[in-house]
Design a protein around this motif. Sequence first.
Motif, PDB file in Angstrom:
ATOM      1  N   UNK A   1      -2.140   1.130   7.264  1.00 57.60           N
ATOM      2  CA  UNK A   1      -1.853   0.907   5.845  1.00 57.60           C
ATOM      3  C   UNK A   1      -2.762  -0.175   5.277  1.00 57.60           C
ATOM      4  N   UNK A   2      -3.120  -0.018   4.014  1.00 58.47           N
ATOM      5  CA  UNK A   2      -3.914  -1.002   3.279  1.00 58.47           C
ATOM      6  C   UNK A   2      -3.300  -1.183   1.904  1.00 58.47           C
TER       7      UNK A   2
ATOM      8  N   UNK B   1      -8.541   6.432  -4.865  1.00 55.32           N
ATOM      9  CA  UNK B   1      -7.760   7.201  -3.886  1.00 55.32           C
ATOM     10  C   UNK B   1      -7.264   8.522  -4.473  1.00 55.32           C
ATOM     11  N   UNK B   2      -7.123   8.615  -5.797  1.00 56.27           N
ATOM     12  CA  UNK B   2      -6.842   9.912  -6.411  1.00 56.27           C
ATOM     13  C   UNK B   2      -8.006  10.871  -6.171  1.00 56.27           C
TER      14      UNK B   2
ATOM     15  N   UNK C   1      -0.793   9.017   2.825  1.00 57.09           N
ATOM     16  CA  UNK C   1       0.383   8.560   2.087  1.00 57.09           C
ATOM     17  C   UNK C   1      -0.058   7.658   0.946  1.00 57.09           C
ATOM     18  N   UNK C   2       0.366   7.992  -0.278  1.00 56.98           N
ATOM     19  CA  UNK C   2       0.026   7.228  -1.466  1.00 56.98           C
ATOM     20  C   UNK C   2       1.329   6.696  -2.050  1.00 56.98           C
TER      21      UNK C   2
ATOM     22  N   UNK D   1      -1.736   2.381   0.423  1.00 52.71           N
ATOM     23  CA  UNK D   1      -2.027   3.718   0.952  1.00 52.71           C
ATOM     24  C   UNK D   1      -2.019   3.646   2.477  1.00 52.71           C
ATOM     25  N   UNK D   2      -1.768   4.772   3.103  1.00 51.25           N
ATOM     26  CA  UNK D   2      -1.821   4.866   4.562  1.00 51.25           C
ATOM     27  C   UNK D   2      -2.891   5.875   4.951  1.00 51.25           C
ATOM     28  N   UNK D   3      -3.663   5.528   5.975  1.00 49.99           N
ATOM     29  CA  UNK D   3      -4.751   6.372   6.437  1.00 49.99           C
ATOM     30  C   UNK D   3      -4.416   6.958   7.802  1.00 49.99           C
TER      31      UNK D   3
END
Length: 207
Positions: A76-77, A91-92, A158-159, A176-178
């Motif tokens: 996550x960031x 990120x969109x 994940x947004x 957000x999660x990567x």
Amino acid sequence: MASIDDLKALASVKLGFARPNNFLVTLPADFGVDGRELNILCSNATIPGKQILTSERRIGMETQRMAYGYAVSEVSMTFYLMNDYGVKKYFDNWRTAVIDENVFDIRYKNEYQRPVQIHQLRKPLVGFSKQLGPFRPNIGIGGGTVYSCKLIDAFPTTFNAIELSNELDGLLQYTVSLSYTNSEVDTSPQNFLNASVSTPIGSIDLI
């Protein structure tokens, strides 16, 4: 039992304790926002862990656990949002590169996966910085990268929602999660000596 003097001596030899607020993230710059801007606005990041997967195996009368693979968890960031919502739009755009919701099209993974790096930094032992007109030279001795982790084939999955409120002094943040295939340690040089020049159009690294 170790004494406080032993701890001080070890801290001196190891160039001090690692600090959680000394970090840098390197994200791809092909989704509408410069990577340096994303790094400045990143308030939280995670160096990923890894779990060895095991299964039980009976050998004689003993039961032993044997490794058969590994598992990685999402990273996550969290970023501060400016009034242009640049991070959110970034990120969109990345999400649209994964799934185009207008035509319900899912892209191939090699089209949207990117490498992402997370660096633990060390604060310089000696630093110099001075404004000279529009330029600011910066020199640091003893700083650099302590540990660098590269996420292989990463993409956001994940947004998180953005919570609004009536707080007068609150700052909006976006998390957000990567997901990624694997992670590896980057063994690039640690840059014990760092030199850069800050200009009105950005920073230029000299060393």
